[in-house]
Design a protein around this motif. Structure first.
Motif, PDB file in Angstrom:
ATOM      1  N   LEU A 242       0.860  -1.183   0.000  1.00  0.00           N
ATOM      2  CA  LEU A 242       0.000   0.000   0.000  1.00  0.00           C
ATOM      3  C   LEU A 242       0.901   1.239   0.000  1.00  0.00           C
ATOM      4  CD1 LEU A 242      -2.612  -1.120   2.703  1.00  0.00           C
ATOM      5  CD2 LEU A 242      -2.911  -1.157   0.217  1.00  0.00           C
ATOM      6  N   PRO A 243       1.283   1.745  -1.176  1.00  0.00           N
ATOM      7  CA  PRO A 243       2.226   2.859  -1.235  1.00  0.00           C
ATOM      8  C   PRO A 243       1.764   4.115  -0.501  1.00  0.00           C
ATOM      9  CG  PRO A 243       1.955   1.851  -3.393  1.00  0.00           C
ATOM     10  CD  PRO A 243       0.907   1.254  -2.510  1.00  0.00           C
ATOM     11  N   ASP A 244       0.450   4.327  -0.409  1.00  0.00           N
ATOM     12  CA  ASP A 244      -0.059   5.541   0.223  1.00  0.00           C
ATOM     13  C   ASP A 244      -0.504   5.318   1.663  1.00  0.00           C
ATOM     14  OD1 ASP A 244       0.281   6.974  -2.166  1.00  0.00           O
ATOM     15  OD2 ASP A 244      -1.665   6.286  -2.923  1.00  0.00           O
ATOM     16  N   ALA A 245      -0.122   4.202   2.260  1.00  0.00           N
ATOM     17  CA  ALA A 245      -0.555   3.900   3.627  1.00  0.00           C
ATOM     18  C   ALA A 245      -0.069   4.976   4.598  1.00  0.00           C
ATOM     19  CB  ALA A 245      -0.027   2.540   4.059  1.00  0.00           C
ATOM     20  N   VAL A 246      -0.955   5.359   5.516  1.00  0.00           N
ATOM     21  CA  VAL A 246      -0.590   6.281   6.591  1.00  0.00           C
ATOM     22  C   VAL A 246      -0.091   5.444   7.765  1.00  0.00           C
ATOM     23  CG1 VAL A 246      -1.426   8.035   8.202  1.00  0.00           C
ATOM     24  CG2 VAL A 246      -2.309   7.955   5.846  1.00  0.00           C
ATOM     25  N   ILE A 247       1.145   5.683   8.177  1.00  0.00           N
ATOM     26  CA  ILE A 247       1.770   4.909   9.251  1.00  0.00           C
ATOM     27  C   ILE A 247       2.150   5.863  10.369  1.00  0.00           C
ATOM     28  CG2 ILE A 247       3.662   3.350   9.843  1.00  0.00           C
ATOM     29  CD1 ILE A 247       3.770   2.612   6.836  1.00  0.00           C
ATOM     30  N   VAL A 248       1.667   5.570  11.580  1.00  0.00           N
ATOM     31  CA  VAL A 248       1.843   6.466  12.722  1.00  0.00           C
ATOM     32  C   VAL A 248       2.644   5.749  13.803  1.00  0.00           C
ATOM     33  CG1 VAL A 248       0.669   7.797  14.514  1.00  0.00           C
ATOM     34  CG2 VAL A 248      -0.345   7.620  12.233  1.00  0.00           C
ATOM     35  N   ASN A 249       3.730   6.368  14.248  1.00  0.00           N
ATOM     36  CA  ASN A 249       4.504   5.835  15.363  1.00  0.00           C
ATOM     37  C   ASN A 249       3.974   6.469  16.646  1.00  0.00           C
ATOM     38  OD1 ASN A 249       6.344   4.912  17.210  1.00  0.00           O
ATOM     39  ND2 ASN A 249       8.150   5.790  16.231  1.00  0.00           N
ATOM     40  N   ALA A 250       3.127   5.717  17.372  1.00  0.00           N
ATOM     41  CA  ALA A 250       2.502   6.232  18.590  1.00  0.00           C
ATOM     42  C   ALA A 250       3.156   5.686  19.852  1.00  0.00           C
ATOM     43  CB  ALA A 250       1.013   5.893  18.594  1.00  0.00           C
ATOM     44  N   THR A 251       4.351   5.130  19.744  1.00  0.00           N
ATOM     45  CA  THR A 251       5.037   4.621  20.928  1.00  0.00           C
ATOM     46  C   THR A 251       5.502   5.780  21.799  1.00  0.00           C
ATOM     47  OG1 THR A 251       7.150   4.555  19.752  1.00  0.00           O
ATOM     48  CG2 THR A 251       5.823   2.547  19.745  1.00  0.00           C
ATOM     49  N   ALA A 252       5.745   5.499  23.065  1.00  0.00           N
ATOM     50  CA  ALA A 252       6.221   6.527  23.988  1.00  0.00           C
ATOM     51  C   ALA A 252       7.548   7.083  23.493  1.00  0.00           C
ATOM     52  CB  ALA A 252       6.377   5.930  25.386  1.00  0.00           C
ATOM     53  N   GLY A 253       7.583   8.403  23.340  1.00  0.00           N
ATOM     54  CA  GLY A 253       8.793   9.041  22.842  1.00  0.00           C
ATOM     55  C   GLY A 253       9.046   8.785  21.375  1.00  0.00           C
ATOM     56  N   THR A 254       8.037   8.255  20.668  1.00  0.00           N
ATOM     57  CA  THR A 254       8.170   7.874  19.249  1.00  0.00           C
ATOM     58  C   THR A 254       9.511   7.162  19.006  1.00  0.00           C
ATOM     59  OG1 THR A 254       9.039  10.059  18.638  1.00  0.00           O
ATOM     60  CG2 THR A 254       6.655   9.719  18.434  1.00  0.00           C
ATOM     61  N   ARG A 255       9.753   6.163  19.837  1.00  0.00           N
ATOM     62  CA  ARG A 255      11.054   5.476  19.751  1.00  0.00           C
ATOM     63  C   ARG A 255      11.171   4.740  18.416  1.00  0.00           C
ATOM     64  NH1 ARG A 255       8.042   2.328  23.216  1.00  0.00           N
ATOM     65  NH2 ARG A 255       7.848   0.117  22.678  1.00  0.00           N
ATOM     66  N   ASN A 256      12.416   4.600  17.976  1.00  0.00           N
ATOM     67  CA  ASN A 256      12.697   3.988  16.678  1.00  0.00           C
ATOM     68  C   ASN A 256      14.078   3.349  16.738  1.00  0.00           C
ATOM     69  OD1 ASN A 256      12.631   3.252  14.008  1.00  0.00           O
ATOM     70  ND2 ASN A 256      12.920   5.306  13.188  1.00  0.00           N
ATOM     71  N   PRO A 257      14.178   2.199  17.428  1.00  0.00           N
ATOM     72  CA  PRO A 257      15.491   1.572  17.614  1.00  0.00           C
ATOM     73  C   PRO A 257      16.030   0.971  16.319  1.00  0.00           C
ATOM     74  CG  PRO A 257      13.765   0.151  18.455  1.00  0.00           C
ATOM     75  CD  PRO A 257      13.102   1.437  18.063  1.00  0.00           C
ATOM     76  N   SER A 258      17.291   0.570  16.382  1.00  0.00           N
ATOM     77  CA  SER A 258      17.923  -0.041  15.216  1.00  0.00           C
ATOM     78  C   SER A 258      17.283  -1.388  14.926  1.00  0.00           C
ATOM     79  CB  SER A 258      19.417  -0.209  15.451  1.00  0.00           C
ATOM     80  OG  SER A 258      19.658  -1.036  16.576  1.00  0.00           O
TER      81      SER A 258
END
Length: 345
Positions: A130-146
């Motif tokens: 789905l190329p137009d998918a809306v993806i939301v990072n709602a984790t605490a602190g918008t964490r994004n680990p390796s």
């Protein structure tokens, strides 16, 4: 809807419900009934056919002056319309957008190589479908680990791969009522804010309640292992135990020794395995107390919301595991709640 085109502005629904379930790969499901047999699809481009057509469903209130306030319940791909051609009714089912990712299994071996962060890897796996998918990072602190390099074979389930990446960052992924892919923390009844009070008696919304307790799916240790040949790393593992002296499930106590084993190719170090085990232990030791209630519908609920239930002179906090929202004014909601914790003054 078909694509971005509205084909029927107001579908004349006579019955139906939306079911929301945290335990299902597809979180939201629709069952709907339309009395008029003219809505039964005959051709591929008919509004309720199964070739990309979808339904946007909401529930709300129409006030005496004509004003309407509504809450979205989801966007659903139409899967199975059927009915009597002369007399109706037309019945149909639908699923939220996880179904598109589930259907699109990997055609060729696919890896996270080149996507060094977990959220970027999730976006890559979803937007291949789905190329137009809306993806939301709602984790605490918008964490994004390796994100470690992981590879999935041709034919593997793409949505399982998305969930594996989310689990590696101690999160879950689901499609919400706005048709967004949400990356969220796993709900915790001890820290989540209460979003709805359900109480018995005058002015309350509770209609009935039943309670059950089970040892099933309760553990007091978690063993996390990771082995990743694509990354060229040695196997890693770690164990987390319930060592709280006052815990009824403490390791070595009267509950016994009940370990749970989890694994992921995305855990490549002992530290990552330990973090995963520690995180999973919280859910593993949660009391398997299921509270099944019937209440006045609240269409704004999301699975994973924390609720306060006031009944039999007690107040209890619990996580909404699954529930149904009827599409008629007369219906009630059935809710299954998990991880109940008595609230003390």
């Amino acid at each position: 809807m078909r694509g971005s085109t509205v084909t029927i502005p107001n579908v004349p629904v006579t019955d139906g419900a939306v079911t929301v379930d945290r335990g299902s790969k597809v979180r939201r499901r629709l069952a709907m009934t339309i009395a008029d047999p003219r809505y039964l699809p005959w051709k591929e481009l008919d509004p309720l056919a199964v070739y990309g057509q979808k339904l946007i469903v909401s529930r709300g209130i129409r006030f005496a002056g004509g004003q309407i306030e509504s809450v979205p319940l989801g966007t659903f791909r139409i899967d199975e319309p059927s009915g009597d051609t002369l007399y109706g009714p037309v019945t149909l089912t639908g699923q939220s957008s996880e179904c598109y990712i589930i259907d699109n299994r990997f055609i060729v071996p696919t890896s996270t190589r080149g996507y060094g962060l977990c959220v970027q890897a999730i976006e890559y796996l979803i937007r291949q479908t789905l190329p137009d998918a809306v993806i939301v990072n709602a984790t605490a602190g918008t964490r994004n680990p390796s994100c470690a390099v992981a590879t999935w074979d041709s034919g593997a389930d793409r949505w399982d791969a998305v969930q594996q990446v989310a689990l590696s960052m101690q999160a879950e992924v689901y499609v919400d009522a706005l048709d967004r892919f949400v990356i969220a923390d796993i709900p915790d009844v001890s820290t989540s804010s209460v979003v709805w009070d359900i109480a018995e008696g005058d002015g309350g919304t509770l209609m009935s309640a039943a309670r059950a307790m089970s040892r099933t799916a309760v553990y007091n240790a978690v063993v996390a292992t990771g082995e990743n040949t694509a990354a060229g790393s040695a196997p890693a593992s770690a164990v987390a135990y319930d060592t709280e002296p006052t815990s009824p499930t403490r390791w070595g106590g009267p509950f016994g020794r009940v370990p749970k084993h989890i694994s992921s190719a995305l855990w490549t170090t002992t530290g990552q395995c330990q973090a995963a085990a520690n995180y999973a232990l919280f859910d593993a030791v949660a009391r398997n107390v299921q509270l099944s209630i019937t209440a006045i519908p609240n269409p704004a609920l999301e699975a994973g919301d924390c609720l306060r239930i006031s009944h039999t002179g007690r107040k209890e906090l619990a996580i909404a595991q699954s529930f149904t929202i009827p599409l008629t004014a007369e219906g009630s909601s059935s809710l299954t709640l998990r991880g109940g914790k008595e609230e003390t003054p």
